[in-house]
Design an enzyme around this catalytic site. Structure first.
Site, mmCIF file in Angstrom:
data_model
loop_
_atom_site.group_PDB
_atom_site.id
_atom_site.type_symbol
_atom_site.label_atom_id
_atom_site.label_comp_id
_atom_site.label_asym_id
_atom_site.label_seq_id
_atom_site.Cartn_x
_atom_site.Cartn_y
_atom_site.Cartn_z
ATOM 1 N N GLN A 134 -3.870 -1.291 9.889
ATOM 2 C CA GLN A 134 -3.626 -2.880 9.314
ATOM 3 C C GLN A 134 -4.262 -3.627 10.475
ATOM 4 O O GLN A 134 -3.874 -3.499 11.709
ATOM 5 C CB GLN A 134 -2.241 -3.040 9.129
ATOM 6 C CG GLN A 134 -1.899 -4.368 8.333
ATOM 7 C CD GLN A 134 -2.647 -4.316 7.003
ATOM 8 O OE1 GLN A 134 -2.563 -3.768 6.208
ATOM 9 N NE2 GLN A 134 -3.391 -5.553 6.748
ATOM 10 N N ASP B 288 -10.558 1.986 4.384
ATOM 11 C CA ASP B 288 -10.826 0.779 4.437
ATOM 12 C C ASP B 288 -12.395 0.337 4.891
ATOM 13 O O ASP B 288 -12.817 -0.705 4.359
ATOM 14 C CB ASP B 288 -10.065 -0.146 5.767
ATOM 15 C CG ASP B 288 -8.791 -0.664 5.077
ATOM 16 O OD1 ASP B 288 -8.557 -1.042 3.939
ATOM 17 O OD2 ASP B 288 -7.915 -1.093 5.792
ATOM 18 N N LYS C 34 0.858 -1.253 0.079
ATOM 19 C CA LYS C 34 0.013 -0.003 -0.037
ATOM 20 C C LYS C 34 0.709 1.336 -0.004
ATOM 21 O O LYS C 34 0.388 2.353 -0.628
ATOM 22 C CB LYS C 34 -0.880 -0.150 1.295
ATOM 23 C CG LYS C 34 -2.059 -0.943 1.067
ATOM 24 C CD LYS C 34 -2.922 -1.316 2.387
ATOM 25 C CE LYS C 34 -3.407 -2.580 2.309
ATOM 26 N NZ LYS C 34 -4.062 -2.949 3.657
#
Ligand code: NAP
Length: 272
Positions: free
Chosen positions: A79, A102, A35
């Site tokens: 994450q 996300d 990412k």
């Protein structure tokens, strides 16, 4: 998608992404690095925050609060999975929904449920983009999603429903999975079990999306669908190289979307 994102970043001038990783899970490191690389390649201002595995929940929440308040950060990503001593839900709920690229904050999940425009998890969003790219008809089509996780299966089903597909969600307690999958014009497998979808479970001419990323022998990445199903399907996504890269591209697109909304909010505040 990468080119489209880079062009939008250039147009906006500045797009800021911050990623937060706690601990040293090897797979998480790989995802964060991918990412970060994608963000840099798109010309974003990418901040890579790596915290030690013994970081307390309070310290993580403080870091998230600082990034929420930081005007140079448009998108913020924590994450998962987090180390066991940190309550994942508390961390997710601490992220400002407007920066939640996300799409996992309950506010954004709720907006998706209600069919309102919102930040949606990158994986199902990438699947929708692929279906559109190949002009797969969705209206009235029978779509079967195998898997009901919050990050893939459920948002996938909602996005297909928004596009007027008739959606069935299957999971580990589904009776006679094959009976369902054989009905699918569009079959999405998000299970996490190597080749759980065999060729005899796929309808002739179906579109098959394989979300699975499972480690086989020699760390080879294998999908949830036996590639031999490609002989029956009209379309099938490869593993690796299909949904995975699209997911990262869509998280980048979400960052640009968040940056655009951030500008609009900034202008609105300045006007008050
Ligand atoms: P997850 O949270 O473990 O969910 C798996 C789902 O599959 C659950 O809903 C589970 O049912 C269902 N399931 C398990 N065994 C089953 C079976 N035998 N038959 C039918 N359903 C079954 O996994 P996830 O996070 O959604 O991820 C799924 C897969 O996608 C994994 O391989 C993951 O690595 C991959 N993934 C890839 C990307 C990408 O970028 N390509 C992104 C995210 C995830 P229950 O709910 O009943 O337990």
């Amino acid at each position: 998608m990468r080119e489209e994102v880079a062009a939008q970043v250039a147009e906006l001038g500045h797009v800021g992404l911050a990623t937060v990783l706690v601990g040293d899970d090897p797979a998480s490191h790989i995802y964060i690095d991918l990412k970060q690389k994608a963000a840099q390649a798109a010309g974003m201002d990418a901040r890579d925050i790596k915290l030690p595995g013994d970081t307390s929940e309070e310290e993580l929440l403080e870091t998230i609060a600082e990034l929420n308040a930081d005007d140079s950060v448009d998108g913020l990503l924590v994450q998962l999975p987090l180390p066991g001593h940190i309550a994942e839900n508390r961390a997710i709920e601490a992220i400002a929904p407007a920066k939640d690229i996300d799409g996992i904050h309950p506010f954004n999940a709720g907006c998706l449920y209600l069919g309102r425009p919102t930040l949606v998890p990158g994986t199902p969003l990438g699947v929708m983009r692929m279906l559109d790219e190949y002009e797969i008809p969705l209206q009235g089509a029978r779509a079967v999603v195998v898997g009901r996780s919050a990050i893939v299966g459920k948002p996938m089903a909602h996005l297909l429903l928004q596009r007027h597909a008739t959606v069935t969600i299957c999971h580990s307690r589904t009776r006679d999975l094959q009976w369902h999958t054989l009905e699918a014009d569009v079959l999405v497998a998000a299970v996490g079990r190597t080749h759980v979808i065999t060729p005899d479970m796929v309808k002739e001419g179906a579109t098959v999306i394989d979300v699975g990323m499972n480690r086989g022998e020699g760390r080879k990445v294998l999908g949830d669908v036996d590639p031999a199903a490609g002989e029956r399907a009209a379309y099938i996504t490869p593993v690796p190289g299909g949904v995975g890269p699209m997911t990262i591209a869509m998280v980048m697109q979400n960052t640009v979307t968040a940056a655009r909304a951030h500008r609009v909010r900034g202008v609105a505040h300045a006007g008050n």
